[in-house]
Design a protein around this motif. Structure first.
Motif, PDB file in Angstrom:
ATOM      1  N   LEU A   1       5.702   1.078  17.905  1.00 40.64           N
ATOM      2  CA  LEU A   1       4.614   2.054  17.861  1.00 40.64           C
ATOM      3  C   LEU A   1       3.373   1.451  17.203  1.00 40.64           C
ATOM      4  CD1 LEU A   1       6.547   5.332  16.931  1.00 40.64           C
ATOM      5  CD2 LEU A   1       5.447   4.800  19.111  1.00 40.64           C
TER       6      LEU A   1
ATOM      7  N   PRO B   1       0.387   6.455  21.028  1.00 39.68           N
ATOM      8  CA  PRO B   1       1.566   5.597  21.180  1.00 39.68           C
ATOM      9  C   PRO B   1       2.874   6.351  21.366  1.00 39.68           C
ATOM     10  CG  PRO B   1       0.162   4.779  19.415  1.00 39.68           C
ATOM     11  CD  PRO B   1      -0.387   6.115  19.817  1.00 39.68           C
ATOM     12  N   GLU B   2       3.002   7.523  20.735  1.00 42.31           N
ATOM     13  CA  GLU B   2       4.246   8.297  20.869  1.00 42.31           C
ATOM     14  C   GLU B   2       4.459   8.717  22.314  1.00 42.31           C
ATOM     15  OE1 GLU B   2       6.667   9.109  18.903  1.00 42.31           O
ATOM     16  OE2 GLU B   2       5.986   8.742  16.854  1.00 42.31           O
TER      17      GLU B   2
ATOM     18  N   GLY C   1       8.978   2.454  26.079  1.00 39.03           N
ATOM     19  CA  GLY C   1       9.226   2.208  24.662  1.00 39.03           C
ATOM     20  C   GLY C   1      10.540   1.479  24.440  1.00 39.03           C
TER      21      GLY C   1
ATOM     22  N   ARG D   1      11.613   0.878  16.493  1.00 37.70           N
ATOM     23  CA  ARG D   1      10.730   1.919  17.034  1.00 37.70           C
ATOM     24  C   ARG D   1       9.410   1.932  16.269  1.00 37.70           C
ATOM     25  NH1 ARG D   1      10.665   6.886  19.731  1.00 37.70           N
ATOM     26  NH2 ARG D   1       9.191   8.377  18.852  1.00 37.70           N
TER      27      ARG D   1
ATOM     28  N   HIS E   1       5.361   5.688  24.421  1.00 38.80           N
ATOM     29  CA  HIS E   1       6.715   5.220  24.117  1.00 38.80           C
ATOM     30  C   HIS E   1       7.757   5.931  24.970  1.00 38.80           C
ATOM     31  CE1 HIS E   1      10.419   4.509  21.791  1.00 38.80           C
ATOM     32  NE2 HIS E   1       9.805   3.453  21.283  1.00 38.80           N
TER      33      HIS E   1
END
Length: 538
Positions: free
Chosen positions: A133, A144-145, A111, A129, A148
């Motif tokens: 995302l 995605p979190e 990420g 950020r 990342h």
């Protein structure tokens, strides 16, 4: 308006052991208009990557570069210093490298790496950020979190590729250079990525140079096509025109090796095959499950059996667990549930059994997905192939030298290759070196992870034929991971299809590809170029 114009580009390299420089690009000319997608197609070693490095300002220090015109819009790229080029790269030129391992720092979460182009543009932490995302979701990354905060080694090759695509388009560049951007992706994700690139082109008039070995992708997506061979452009024009009526012999060769407009051939066993006495099982997996973290179930209750001397194809989208399964069989991943057993001198032994560890370690060899990252760049080809021989203490120096000679002949590499380094080889040559190294210790089981995904169609055909020859000659058992059902249909006796770590179908390849009741398998089959399967007798 012209986005990129190149006229008479020459690139050569000086090597310390040669008086004359090596000419890699000779008189290359191309033009990319604003909002246009231009495909560059050619075999490995043709000069495609050197062309990309010239455009992105990342040629090696020993390169000599000249061009009559070399401009990004109204900016003359020939006059830029390295520092100035670095500011252009990332802001006005986005780049997606072929090998994800080259583009991601292994000790930094992906990420943060994907946010780097935005950080250089002065975008605040919270906003970059949020944007990254959103891009992770657009390129087809589930959760995605989690992605990342993950490191590159915790993701599949295809997932890493999508991270790099998200990073490259984050600044909305005017020119996107994509070097085989979908080579490691299954056909459904490939379509999503290509759709995204086309969508981005419409949103911001981004021009795209798409380097690919897939003529089907070029035909479907590109406005113009340039065919490059031995450092020169040999044919240019619209994809439809070139692929319908090629005039150059090399283009005809590429087209003959592709599957455009043809049915994928699925070999079906002969009718008189004796199934009453099946070959001994070489590899068996029973209820294999693996979780990397509380929210990351990589495999769930996977079972299969592979007969000695046969090939099991393992298919699934990136992140489906294919590589994890292969690494478990290789003994490189611990902490899994279930059992994996491999034939160790006449009887099946659990790979966690220390008594059989030495035997299995030598007799099971892995061919990694990215040949560039798998070969030590500081070692010559000779030393790379010699590593397993010295590691297993096989033979003396003279015997090992003869063994390397034999292996280079076996994988059809010239003997002078032994003195070269991986950076001096094409992708197809590096893959042959990786295969030679895997064969060095005379294994019985080969685990091949996407071994042809980044190769052009002619080299891909050669490598697949090499696998068939090796399997027949040495009675090798092969676990062959691929996202390409066309490749699987050529090499695999049986096929295992994974989706999010679970088996959705398995069995004889002809049955799985032609008669599967799984909607996911049908979706994969429908995405094969030509959309049809043909059955042939083996």
């Amino acid at each position: 308006m012209t986005a990129l114009e190149i006229q008479n580009l020459d690139v050569s390299f000086r090597l310390p052991d040669r008086e004359a420089p090596i000419d890699v690009l000779k008189g290359v000319s191309l033009r990319v208009e604003e909002g246009e997608i231009v495909a560059v197609v050619g075999e490995s070693g043709s000069g495609k990557t050197t062309l990309i490095r010239a455009v992105t300002g990342s040629l090696a220090d020993n390169a000599t570069f000249s061009a009559d015109v070399f401009a990004l819009g109204d900016l003359d790229l020939r006059s830029l210093s390295r520092a100035a080029y670095a500011r252009v790269r990332g802001a006005r030129i986005g780049f997606v490298p072929q090998d994800p391992l080259q583009g991601l720092n292994p000790v930094v979460p992906v990420g943060r790496l994907a946010e780097e182009p935005l950080r250089k543009q002065g975008v605040g932490r919270a906003q970059r950020r949020r944007q990254v995302l959103e891009l992770f979701e657009r390129v087809g990354l589930d959760d995605p979190e989690r992605v990342h905060r993950s490191f590159a080694h915790e993701l599949s090759g295809g997932m890493c590729q999508r991270v790099l695509i998200a990073a490259a388009i984050s600044t909305r560049p005017r020119l996107l250079i994509a070097d085989e951007p979908t080579s490691a992706l299954d056909v459904t994700i490939q379509k999503r990525i290509l759709d995204l690139l086309v969508e981005l082109r419409g949103e911001i008039r981004c021009s795209i140079v798409l380097v690919t070995h897939d003529l089907g992708v070029a035909e479907e997506r590109a406005d113009k096509l340039h065919v490059i061979s031995r450092g020169s452009v040999v044919e240019s024009g619209s994809p439809a025109q070139i692929l319908a009526s090629p005039t150059n012999d090399y283009t005809k060769l590429l087209l003959s090796a592709s599957t455009i407009g043809t049915a994928v051939q699925v070999a079906e066993p002969p009718g008189d095959q004796d199934t009453s006495t099946p070959a001994a099982v070489h590899v068996r997996a029973d209820g294999v499950s693996k979780r990397f973290a509380a929210d990351a179930q990589a495999l769930s209750d996977v079972s299969f059996a592979v007969r000695r001397g046969s090939t099991l194809g393992i298919v699934g989208e990136s992140g489906s667990g294919k590589t994890t399964l292969l690494r478990i069989v290789a003994g490189l991943v611990d902490g899994y549930d279930g059992t994996v057993s491999v034939d160790a001198g006449g009887q099946l032994a659990d790979i966690r059994d220390k008594a059989s560890h030495g035997y299995l370690r030598r007799r099971t060899q892995l061919i990694y997905q990215g040949s560039y990252g798998a070969l030590n760049p500081r070692l010559s080809v000779e030393k790379v192939i010699e590593e397993p021989l010295t590691g297993f203490r096989l033979g003396d120096r003279g015997w090992r030298r003869d063994r390397i000679t034999e292996l280079l002949d076996l994988v059809k590499l010239p003997q002078e290759t032994r003195h070269k380094y991986s950076s001096e080889l094409s992708g197809g040559q590096r893959q042959r070196v990786a295969i030679a190294r895997a064969l060095a210790a005379e294994p019985e089981l080969l685990l091949a992870d996407e071994p042809v995904s980044a190769l052009d169609v002619t080299v891909q055909a050669q490598i697949l034929e090499l696998f068939r020859e090796l399997r027949s000659r040495f009675n090798l058992t092969l676990l062959f991971v691929s996202h390409d059902l066309g490749v699987i249909s050529e090499v695999a006796d049986e096929t295992l299809v994974l989706l999010r770590g679970e088996v959705v179908d398995s069995g004889p390849t002809a049955r799985v590809l032609r008669e599967s009741g799984s909607p996911y398998v049908r979706e994969l089959v429908d995405a094969i170029p030509g959309g049809q399967l043909a059955t042939v007798s083996s």
